[in-house]
Enzyme design. Structure first.
Site, PDB file in Angstrom:
ATOM      1  N   LEU A 131      35.857  34.024  37.181  1.00  0.00           N
ATOM      2  CA  LEU A 131      37.268  34.530  37.372  1.00  0.00           C
ATOM      3  C   LEU A 131      38.308  33.591  37.502  1.00  0.00           C
ATOM      4  O   LEU A 131      39.396  33.810  37.166  1.00  0.00           O
ATOM      5  CB  LEU A 131      37.179  35.464  38.477  1.00  0.00           C
ATOM      6  CG  LEU A 131      36.126  36.905  38.525  1.00  0.00           C
ATOM      7  CD1 LEU A 131      36.546  37.719  39.446  1.00  0.00           C
ATOM      8  CD2 LEU A 131      35.927  37.395  37.215  1.00  0.00           C
ATOM      9  N   LYS A 169      48.291  44.944  48.029  1.00  0.00           N
ATOM     10  CA  LYS A 169      47.112  45.776  47.039  1.00  0.00           C
ATOM     11  C   LYS A 169      46.363  46.930  48.113  1.00  0.00           C
ATOM     12  O   LYS A 169      45.911  47.851  47.401  1.00  0.00           O
ATOM     13  CB  LYS A 169      46.058  44.763  46.555  1.00  0.00           C
ATOM     14  CG  LYS A 169      46.433  44.035  45.381  1.00  0.00           C
ATOM     15  CD  LYS A 169      45.382  43.358  44.761  1.00  0.00           C
ATOM     16  CE  LYS A 169      45.682  42.698  43.263  1.00  0.00           C
ATOM     17  NZ  LYS A 169      44.707  42.494  42.412  1.00  0.00           N
ATOM     18  N   LEU A 186      51.929  35.048  36.666  1.00  0.00           N
ATOM     19  CA  LEU A 186      52.071  34.651  35.125  1.00  0.00           C
ATOM     20  C   LEU A 186      52.314  35.941  34.547  1.00  0.00           C
ATOM     21  O   LEU A 186      52.508  36.189  33.230  1.00  0.00           O
ATOM     22  CB  LEU A 186      50.657  34.151  34.748  1.00  0.00           C
ATOM     23  CG  LEU A 186      50.498  32.732  35.235  1.00  0.00           C
ATOM     24  CD1 LEU A 186      48.894  32.465  35.256  1.00  0.00           C
ATOM     25  CD2 LEU A 186      51.119  31.810  34.703  1.00  0.00           C
ATOM     26  N   ASP A 241      42.190  46.072  37.144  1.00  0.00           N
ATOM     27  CA  ASP A 241      41.375  44.891  37.057  1.00  0.00           C
ATOM     28  C   ASP A 241      39.809  45.134  36.337  1.00  0.00           C
ATOM     29  O   ASP A 241      39.432  44.303  36.239  1.00  0.00           O
ATOM     30  CB  ASP A 241      41.320  44.240  38.591  1.00  0.00           C
ATOM     31  CG  ASP A 241      42.382  43.742  39.031  1.00  0.00           C
ATOM     32  OD1 ASP A 241      43.197  42.959  38.266  1.00  0.00           O
ATOM     33  OD2 ASP A 241      42.678  43.376  40.468  1.00  0.00           O
TER      34      ASP A 241
END
Ligand code: NAP
Length: 285
Positions: free
Chosen positions: A228, A70, A20, A106
């Site tokens: 979350l 990541k 997104l 984050d």
């Protein structure tokens, strides 16, 4: 309008189709009227090194990093922020004179919707459900908020022990305690903040919740329930918290605010968080 001077930003992942981030970031770019574009960049794990070299060659200005890169991105960066090192994951990369620098927004994404309640939370207890990747950003965020106890509950004793050991010596996890899932009911009565970092309650099983209906009976008044998960919204966990009069925060806040923090880093100006939130909510609807 894209022209010869348009700056390039994007997100790498594999797959990246579901992301997104392009929707949120391009809405912000249009609102700010800056000459940038934010692209989905599908990068197969075998092609990560070639892709990063290519990004340097085409002078990409920065990029987000999502699953499965990541951690894998680390060898390609000149350095990472202390936060990214402590969390063990990079989600945002920006260009420096020395090379690519990695950080983790984050943590800021998680923290942002809690900042207005920071004084009430300081010195309190956070209960974190789950001990996977997202729980690491949550622990660092709780520590930055000044919560004095961060109780992490997990179902796999070995992973739980590894999780605890991985923070040894870190100033970002002071007050960290770990508990087996069975002890969850005994911990709820002292929690000012309860964060669901497990996938329990996602759209694939939206009737599920990490807490039973009775569990909520002992949660203190005024506690904050934070999930979350962002599909569905709200999750059953948040519906039951709201029914008890508790404050609730859903996963769209973390998603929007991690994006806003990354955009601020690349553009050096404040991100239009409301515009990004609206774009995200429209896409989810
Ligand atoms: P992850 O690394 O796979 O971690 C998931 C954790 O949940 C693990 O500790 C796992 O335990 C535990 N878990 C899974 N099913 C469970 C169950 N039935 N009972 C108890 N524990 C269970 O995943 P992640 O990357 O941390 O993501 C977790 C959730 O956060 C996902 O729903 C993701 O969409 C969401 N998320 C949201 C944002 C945001 O911006 N809003 C950002 C990141 C993640 P085991 O290790 O034993 O399986």
């Amino acid at each position: 309008m894209i022209d010869g001077k348009t700056g390039l930003l994007g997100v790498i992942g594999y797959p990246v189709k579901h992301s997104l981030s392009p929707t949120m970031h391009n809405a912000a770019i249009a609102h700010l009227n800056v000459n940038y574009v934010y692209l989905p960049l599908p990068v197969h794990p075998d092609a990560l090194g070639a892709a990063i070299a290519g990004f340097g060659a085409i002078e990409l200005e920065g990029f987000n990093v999502t699953i499965p890169h990541k951690q894998a991105i680390l060898p390609y960066l000149v350095d990472v922020s202390d936060l990214a090192r402590a969390v063990g994951a990079v989600n945002t990369v920006y260009r420096t004179d020395q090379g690519w620098m990695g950080t983790n927004t984050d943590v800021e994404g998680f923290l942002a919707p809690l900042r207005s309640q920071a004084s009430a939370l300081a010195g309190g207890t956070a209960l974190v459900l789950g001990n996977g990747g997202a729980a690491r950003a949550v622990v660092a965020g709780c520590s930055q908020l000044g919560l004095s106890k961060i109780q992490v509950v997990g179902r796999d004793p070995q992973k739980l022990e590894q999780f605890q050991n991985s923070w040894a010596g870190s100033s970002l996890a002071q007050g960290l305690e770990v508990y087996p899932w069975e002890q969850l009911p005994d911990l709820l009565h002292q929690a000012q903040l309860i964060v669901n970092t497990t996938p329990i309650g996602m759209h694939t099983d939206a009737t599920a919740s990490p807490l039973s209906v009775e569990d909520w009976d002992v949660v203190p008044e005024g506690a904050i329930a934070y999930d979350l998960i962002y599909v569905p919204r709200p999750t059953r966990f948040l519906q039951e918290a709201a029914a008890r009069g508790l404050n609730t925060i859903d996963g769209t806040e973390m998603l929007v605010n991690q994006g806003a923090a990354a955009l601020e880093l690349w553009l050096g100006q404040a991100a239009p968080v409301n515009v990004m939130r609206q774009a995200l909510l429209s896409a989810l609807a």
